[in-house]
Design an enzyme around this catalytic site. Structure first.
Site, PDB file in Angstrom:
ATOM      1  N   LYS A  53      71.147  35.082  31.651  1.00 16.64           N
ATOM      2  CA  LYS A  53      70.621  36.351  31.141  1.00 16.64           C
ATOM      3  C   LYS A  53      69.514  36.872  32.072  1.00 16.64           C
ATOM      4  CE  LYS A  53      72.094  35.327  26.483  1.00 16.64           C
ATOM      5  NZ  LYS A  53      71.874  34.595  25.236  1.00 16.64           N
ATOM      6  N   GLN A  97      67.118  32.783  21.654  1.00 18.14           N
ATOM      7  CA  GLN A  97      68.356  32.027  21.873  1.00 18.14           C
ATOM      8  C   GLN A  97      68.609  31.057  20.717  1.00 18.14           C
ATOM      9  OE1 GLN A  97      70.431  32.616  24.444  1.00 18.14           O
ATOM     10  NE2 GLN A  97      71.855  31.021  23.829  1.00 18.14           N
ATOM     11  N   ASP A 120      70.680  41.605  20.137  1.00 20.20           N
ATOM     12  CA  ASP A 120      71.822  40.771  19.724  1.00 20.20           C
ATOM     13  C   ASP A 120      72.597  41.424  18.574  1.00 20.20           C
ATOM     14  OD1 ASP A 120      72.162  38.263  21.047  1.00 20.20           O
ATOM     15  OD2 ASP A 120      70.287  37.523  20.169  1.00 20.20           O
TER      16      ASP A 120
HETATM   17  N1  GUN Z   1      73.638  31.403  21.218  1.00 23.87           N
HETATM   18  C1  GUN Z   1      74.961  31.484  21.559  1.00 23.87           C
HETATM   19  N2  GUN Z   1      75.327  32.772  21.706  1.00 23.87           N
HETATM   20  C2  GUN Z   1      74.235  33.521  21.464  1.00 23.87           C
HETATM   21  C3  GUN Z   1      73.984  34.929  21.485  1.00 23.87           C
HETATM   22  O1  GUN Z   1      74.876  35.757  21.737  1.00 23.87           O
HETATM   23  N3  GUN Z   1      72.722  35.296  21.203  1.00 23.87           N
HETATM   24  C4  GUN Z   1      71.726  34.406  20.912  1.00 23.87           C
HETATM   25  N4  GUN Z   1      70.525  34.879  20.625  1.00 23.87           N
HETATM   26  N5  GUN Z   1      71.934  33.106  20.870  1.00 23.87           N
HETATM   27  C5  GUN Z   1      73.172  32.662  21.167  1.00 23.87           C
END
Ligand code: GUN
Length: 285
Positions: A53, A97, A120
């Site tokens: 990211k 996350q 998200d």
């Molecule tokens: N953990 C696995 N996929 C995601 C996601 O798309 N967003 C977040 N915040 N955590 C994750």
């Protein structure tokens, strides 16, 4: 034989669109875009996602703020950080996350993120918008899947769409996005009976169960579009999806590989959401 859907290439197109618009925003309005990513603990998979990211932010011209917190961080400390980020105008998007360590309640944290910065689209307010079909932020993985389906030239309207998996992150919002495009949608899950029969009726099959090689070629209709959201690591260290690729590609018209299918799209869509957040916060949309 099916045609591969190249998620790497399509995600690069999305990121290029975001980068172009980000540069224009800076030039014409003097506006920067910032994404804060918070990771708690040492989960190796999460670490990889967070690094990706950060790289994507750099590639599209965003500022990225990373908060790597100790495994023993308390829920209160994390809530304090979220509050600070909510108030920081240089932070347009906040991503915490998941999964979080067991002593922290994920729902409490998600609910604390300002819906305007919830890139998200996990906050109940944004989930509600998705349900109604009136959204600012599209959920990243399902939105990426929609873009991959679009790339095949398939019109979702009137198609039998089967989603395997009912998670809040993928399965449920995926079903909504397909429904908004006028697909006829069936959601399957661990208690579903006659799964094979339902899958065999699918023109578009999206698989998000988190089990290696769960869907095999004999469950796929000739000519179906197959999207594999799975990312599983086998004992030999190899990555594989939820769909058994070798048998599935003999039936599907289009299929995503793993890796290189849905994975890169999730991050590209996160970049798109962050740009949208910045524009909305600046009153530009
Ligand atoms: N953990 C696995 N996929 C995601 C996601 O798309 N967003 C977040 N915040 N955590 C994750």
């Amino acid at each position: 034989m099916s045609q591969l859907i190249n998620g790497k290439e399509i995600s690069a197109e999305v990121k290029a669109e975001v980068a172009k618009e980000t540069a224009e925003l800076k030039e014409t309005k003097g506006l920067g875009v910032g994404l804060a990513v918070v990771i708690v603990g040492n989960d190796p998979a999460s670490r990889v996602y967070v690094n990706n990211k950060k790289k994507a932010c750099e590639a599209v011209g965003f500022r990225s703020f990373e908060y790597a917190l100790d495994e023993n961080t308390t829920q209160e400390q994390l809530l304090e950080l979220v509050d600070t980020l909510n108030k920081d105008s240089s932070v347009n998007g906040i991503l915490v996350q998941l999964p979080l360590p067991k002593h922290i309640d994920e729902k409490t944290i998600i609910n604390a993120i300002s819906p305007d910065k919830d890139v998200d689209a996990f906050h109940p307010v944004n989930v509600g918008h998705i349900m109604i079909g009136d959204y600012t932020f599209l959920p990243c993985t399902p939105a990426g899947v929609m873009r991959l389906i679009e790339s095949t030239g398939t019109d979702v309207a009137g198609k039998q769409c089967v989603v395997i998996g009912r998670s809040n992150i993928v399965g449920k919002p995926q079903a909504m996005l397909l429904l908004h495009k006028n697909g006829t949608v069936t959601i399957c899950h661990s208690k579903t009976k006659n799964l094979k029969e339902i899958c065999l009726g699918a023109d578009i099959l999206v698989v998000a169960v988190g089990r290696a090689n769960f869907v095999t070629g004999d469950m796929i209709k000739e000519g179906a579009v197959v999207i594999d959201v799975g990312m599983n690591r086998l004992e030999n260290g190899k990555l594989c999806g939820d769909v058994e690729f070798e048998s599935a590609e003999k039936k599907a018209s289009f299929i995503t590989p793993v890796p290189g299918g849905v994975g890169p799209m999730t991050i590209a869509m996160l970049m798109k959401n962050t740009l949208t957040a910045a524009k909305k916060q600046a009153g530009l949309i």
